[in-house]
Design a protein around this motif. Sequence first.
Motif, PDB file in Angstrom:
ATOM      1  N   ALA A   1       0.744  -1.016  -0.034  1.00 50.96           N
ATOM      2  CA  ALA A   1       0.091  -0.063  -0.022  1.00 50.96           C
ATOM      3  C   ALA A   1       0.915   1.177   0.094  1.00 50.96           C
ATOM      4  CB  ALA A   1      -0.938   0.075   1.266  1.00 50.96           C
ATOM      5  N   LEU A   2       1.840   1.261   0.694  1.00 50.42           N
ATOM      6  CA  LEU A   2       2.791   2.359   0.773  1.00 50.42           C
ATOM      7  C   LEU A   2       3.708   2.571  -0.575  1.00 50.42           C
ATOM      8  CD1 LEU A   2       4.215   4.466   2.597  1.00 50.42           C
ATOM      9  CD2 LEU A   2       5.911   2.952   3.512  1.00 50.42           C
ATOM     10  N   GLU A   3       3.966   1.373  -1.092  1.00 52.67           N
ATOM     11  CA  GLU A   3       4.538   1.465  -2.221  1.00 52.67           C
ATOM     12  C   GLU A   3       3.584   2.384  -3.530  1.00 52.67           C
ATOM     13  OE1 GLU A   3       5.639  -2.512  -3.274  1.00 52.67           O
ATOM     14  OE2 GLU A   3       7.452  -2.542  -2.161  1.00 52.67           O
ATOM     15  N   LEU A   4       2.516   1.965  -3.228  1.00 49.72           N
ATOM     16  CA  LEU A   4       1.464   2.417  -4.348  1.00 49.72           C
ATOM     17  C   LEU A   4       1.332   3.755  -4.337  1.00 49.72           C
ATOM     18  CD1 LEU A   4      -1.297  -0.390  -4.075  1.00 49.72           C
ATOM     19  CD2 LEU A   4      -0.013   0.231  -6.256  1.00 49.72           C
ATOM     20  N   LEU A   5       1.210   4.330  -2.969  1.00 48.78           N
ATOM     21  CA  LEU A   5       1.139   5.864  -2.808  1.00 48.78           C
ATOM     22  C   LEU A   5       2.341   6.456  -3.292  1.00 48.78           C
ATOM     23  CD1 LEU A   5      -0.402   6.040   0.803  1.00 48.78           C
ATOM     24  CD2 LEU A   5      -1.493   6.273  -1.443  1.00 48.78           C
ATOM     25  N   GLU A   6       3.642   5.822  -3.049  1.00 51.24           N
ATOM     26  CA  GLU A   6       4.896   6.523  -3.596  1.00 51.24           C
ATOM     27  C   GLU A   6       4.916   6.245  -5.109  1.00 51.24           C
ATOM     28  OE1 GLU A   6       7.715   4.115  -1.524  1.00 51.24           O
ATOM     29  OE2 GLU A   6       7.760   5.369   0.447  1.00 51.24           O
ATOM     30  N   LEU A   7       4.120   5.386  -5.610  1.00 47.37           N
ATOM     31  CA  LEU A   7       4.205   5.384  -7.156  1.00 47.37           C
ATOM     32  C   LEU A   7       3.293   6.266  -7.662  1.00 47.37           C
ATOM     33  CD1 LEU A   7       5.129   3.552  -9.504  1.00 47.37           C
ATOM     34  CD2 LEU A   7       2.909   2.323  -9.242  1.00 47.37           C
ATOM     35  N   VAL A   8       2.392   6.970  -6.965  1.00 43.38           N
ATOM     36  CA  VAL A   8       1.372   7.891  -7.829  1.00 43.38           C
ATOM     37  C   VAL A   8       1.923   8.976  -7.188  1.00 43.38           C
ATOM     38  CG1 VAL A   8      -0.289   6.387  -7.999  1.00 43.38           C
ATOM     39  CG2 VAL A   8      -0.143   7.642  -5.988  1.00 43.38           C
ATOM     40  N   GLU A   9       3.156   9.361  -6.559  1.00 45.06           N
ATOM     41  CA  GLU A   9       3.798  10.564  -6.250  1.00 45.06           C
ATOM     42  C   GLU A   9       2.849  11.227  -5.181  1.00 45.06           C
ATOM     43  OE1 GLU A   9       4.467  12.453  -9.938  1.00 45.06           O
ATOM     44  OE2 GLU A   9       5.748  10.632 -10.662  1.00 45.06           O
ATOM     45  N   ILE A  10       2.274  10.667  -4.304  1.00 47.34           N
ATOM     46  CA  ILE A  10       1.817  11.170  -3.047  1.00 47.34           C
ATOM     47  C   ILE A  10       2.975  11.727  -2.132  1.00 47.34           C
ATOM     48  CG2 ILE A  10       0.275  10.829  -1.088  1.00 47.34           C
ATOM     49  CD1 ILE A  10      -1.634   9.730  -2.434  1.00 47.34           C
ATOM     50  N   PRO A  11       3.173  13.134  -1.714  1.00 50.35           N
ATOM     51  CA  PRO A  11       4.261  13.498  -0.756  1.00 50.35           C
ATOM     52  C   PRO A  11       3.770  12.810   0.666  1.00 50.35           C
ATOM     53  CG  PRO A  11       2.710  15.308  -1.320  1.00 50.35           C
ATOM     54  CD  PRO A  11       2.539  14.297  -2.195  1.00 50.35           C
ATOM     55  N   ASP A  12       4.739  12.481   1.283  1.00 57.31           N
ATOM     56  CA  ASP A  12       4.652  11.926   2.940  1.00 57.31           C
ATOM     57  C   ASP A  12       3.659  10.862   3.046  1.00 57.31           C
ATOM     58  OD1 ASP A  12       5.102  11.947   5.708  1.00 57.31           O
ATOM     59  OD2 ASP A  12       3.668  13.473   5.871  1.00 57.31           O
ATOM     60  N   ALA A  13       4.024   9.873   2.077  1.00 59.48           N
ATOM     61  CA  ALA A  13       3.209   8.736   1.819  1.00 59.48           C
ATOM     62  C   ALA A  13       2.709   7.763   3.241  1.00 59.48           C
ATOM     63  CB  ALA A  13       3.598   7.820   0.926  1.00 59.48           C
ATOM     64  N   PRO A  14       3.790   7.806   3.985  1.00 61.12           N
ATOM     65  CA  PRO A  14       3.608   6.903   5.189  1.00 61.12           C
ATOM     66  C   PRO A  14       2.515   7.586   6.043  1.00 61.12           C
ATOM     67  CG  PRO A  14       5.958   7.020   5.080  1.00 61.12           C
ATOM     68  CD  PRO A  14       5.229   7.750   3.905  1.00 61.12           C
ATOM     69  N   SER A  15       2.554   9.066   6.357  1.00 63.24           N
ATOM     70  CA  SER A  15       1.330   9.520   7.065  1.00 63.24           C
ATOM     71  C   SER A  15       0.046   9.457   6.252  1.00 63.24           C
ATOM     72  CB  SER A  15       1.921  10.930   7.330  1.00 63.24           C
ATOM     73  OG  SER A  15       1.976  11.791   5.958  1.00 63.24           O
ATOM     74  N   ARG A  16      -0.030   9.502   4.920  1.00 63.41           N
ATOM     75  CA  ARG A  16      -1.153   9.404   4.398  1.00 63.41           C
ATOM     76  C   ARG A  16      -1.965   8.173   4.352  1.00 63.41           C
ATOM     77  NH1 ARG A  16      -1.796  14.794   3.769  1.00 63.41           N
ATOM     78  NH2 ARG A  16       0.157  15.885   2.857  1.00 63.41           N
ATOM     79  N   LEU A  17      -1.337   6.888   4.751  1.00 64.24           N
ATOM     80  CA  LEU A  17      -2.063   5.696   5.091  1.00 64.24           C
ATOM     81  C   LEU A  17      -3.059   5.981   6.243  1.00 64.24           C
ATOM     82  CD1 LEU A  17       1.020   3.081   4.800  1.00 64.24           C
ATOM     83  CD2 LEU A  17      -0.829   3.539   3.150  1.00 64.24           C
ATOM     84  N   SER A  18      -2.846   6.633   7.060  1.00 65.85           N
ATOM     85  CA  SER A  18      -3.661   6.737   8.130  1.00 65.85           C
ATOM     86  C   SER A  18      -4.773   8.020   7.949  1.00 65.85           C
ATOM     87  CB  SER A  18      -3.148   7.003   9.670  1.00 65.85           C
ATOM     88  OG  SER A  18      -2.116   8.085   9.467  1.00 65.85           O
ATOM     89  N   ALA A  19      -4.512   8.737   6.922  1.00 66.19           N
ATOM     90  CA  ALA A  19      -5.520   9.814   6.530  1.00 66.19           C
ATOM     91  C   ALA A  19      -6.907   9.278   6.190  1.00 66.19           C
ATOM     92  CB  ALA A  19      -4.868  10.997   5.824  1.00 66.19           C
ATOM     93  N   PHE A  20      -7.804  10.285   6.558  1.00 68.65           N
ATOM     94  CA  PHE A  20      -9.260   9.809   5.866  1.00 68.65           C
ATOM     95  C   PHE A  20      -9.343  10.785   4.694  1.00 68.65           C
ATOM     96  CE2 PHE A  20      -9.759   8.583  10.287  1.00 68.65           C
ATOM     97  CZ  PHE A  20     -10.572   7.407  10.193  1.00 68.65           C
ATOM     98  N   PRO A  21     -10.423  10.365   3.999  1.00 72.74           N
ATOM     99  CA  PRO A  21     -10.532  10.981   2.445  1.00 72.74           C
ATOM    100  C   PRO A  21     -10.620  12.685   2.558  1.00 72.74           C
ATOM    101  CG  PRO A  21     -11.538   9.127   2.155  1.00 72.74           C
ATOM    102  CD  PRO A  21     -11.139   9.103   3.777  1.00 72.74           C
TER     103      PRO A  21
END
Length: 327
Positions: free
Chosen positions: A131-151
Amino acid sequence: MALLEIKNLSVEFGSAANPFRAVSNVSLTVDAGEIVGIVGESGSGKSVTMLALMGLIDAPGRVTADALTFDGKDLLGMKARDKRKIIGSDISMIFQDALSSLNPAYTVGFQLMETLKQHTSLRGDALKKRALELLELVEIPDAPSRLSAFPHQLSGGMSQRVMIAMAIACNPRFLIADEPTTALDVTVQAQIMELLVNLQKSQGMGLVLITHDLAVVSEVAQRVVVMYAGEVVEQSPIPTIFDTPRHPYTQALLSSIPEHSKGASRLNTLPGVVPGQFDRPAGCLLSPRCPYVQARCRTDHPQLTPAHNAQARCFYALDDAGKPVYG
């Protein structure tokens, strides 16, 4: 052999006694590594066609087709259990309006990992790592913190990137992008399209791009399908369709672009509206709005036929000068 082949796909709503055909006899092929743009105004059947392919037309909607194959597999005759293994994995879709497509009650990480659980054997730490790799693949900054974010904690552009990450989570071979840049500002639109095209090229996916933005289509697609009132009215390669459109509706779409009306006092528009359930013409569906309409157009329904180096649903397809050929 084409990666995707659709023959005479139709979608009806309403009662069997009084049906409304939202999509009528659409045929389409997409090769691996090819980008096909589908354009047309709202209500032309673009999204419904692809939702039918995904199996997302619920009752009382009815889907019929002569053929619906993916990589040689018959999606029409396939058991639901087998089809679920393909849809969401080999065939994936980015839906319109990411904010309404993401579940507001669950975190980004939960929703990504739920997708992976359905179609892969990953579990535990491996699931979170992917899941973290996917967020980094789509170039979301600070990907680890976004995993716990709500939409609701994400911007429109980030939400769209999350939707793309979910769509490509299982390395699909065929991707549908339905208005992927809706409601985004111009800069973010360009970033999202660049991301999609880069992913498509790197993974060799077939990509169908549903959009109103003809400029985007001209830059990234190899072929364009133009839809009107549930029908395909023209299919043509790029840049041919922009240089010499063969159908009057395509010509009208192109002439409504501001760049094509430089020096004019008003922007070109096509009068009238798309026919609805109760006002569909007996002949050509464009006949009430077409500037070149003839008597035959009002009584006979044209078929999609070869027109020079394209296909057009018109009895009097336009020539290289943009004029109808009567005869």
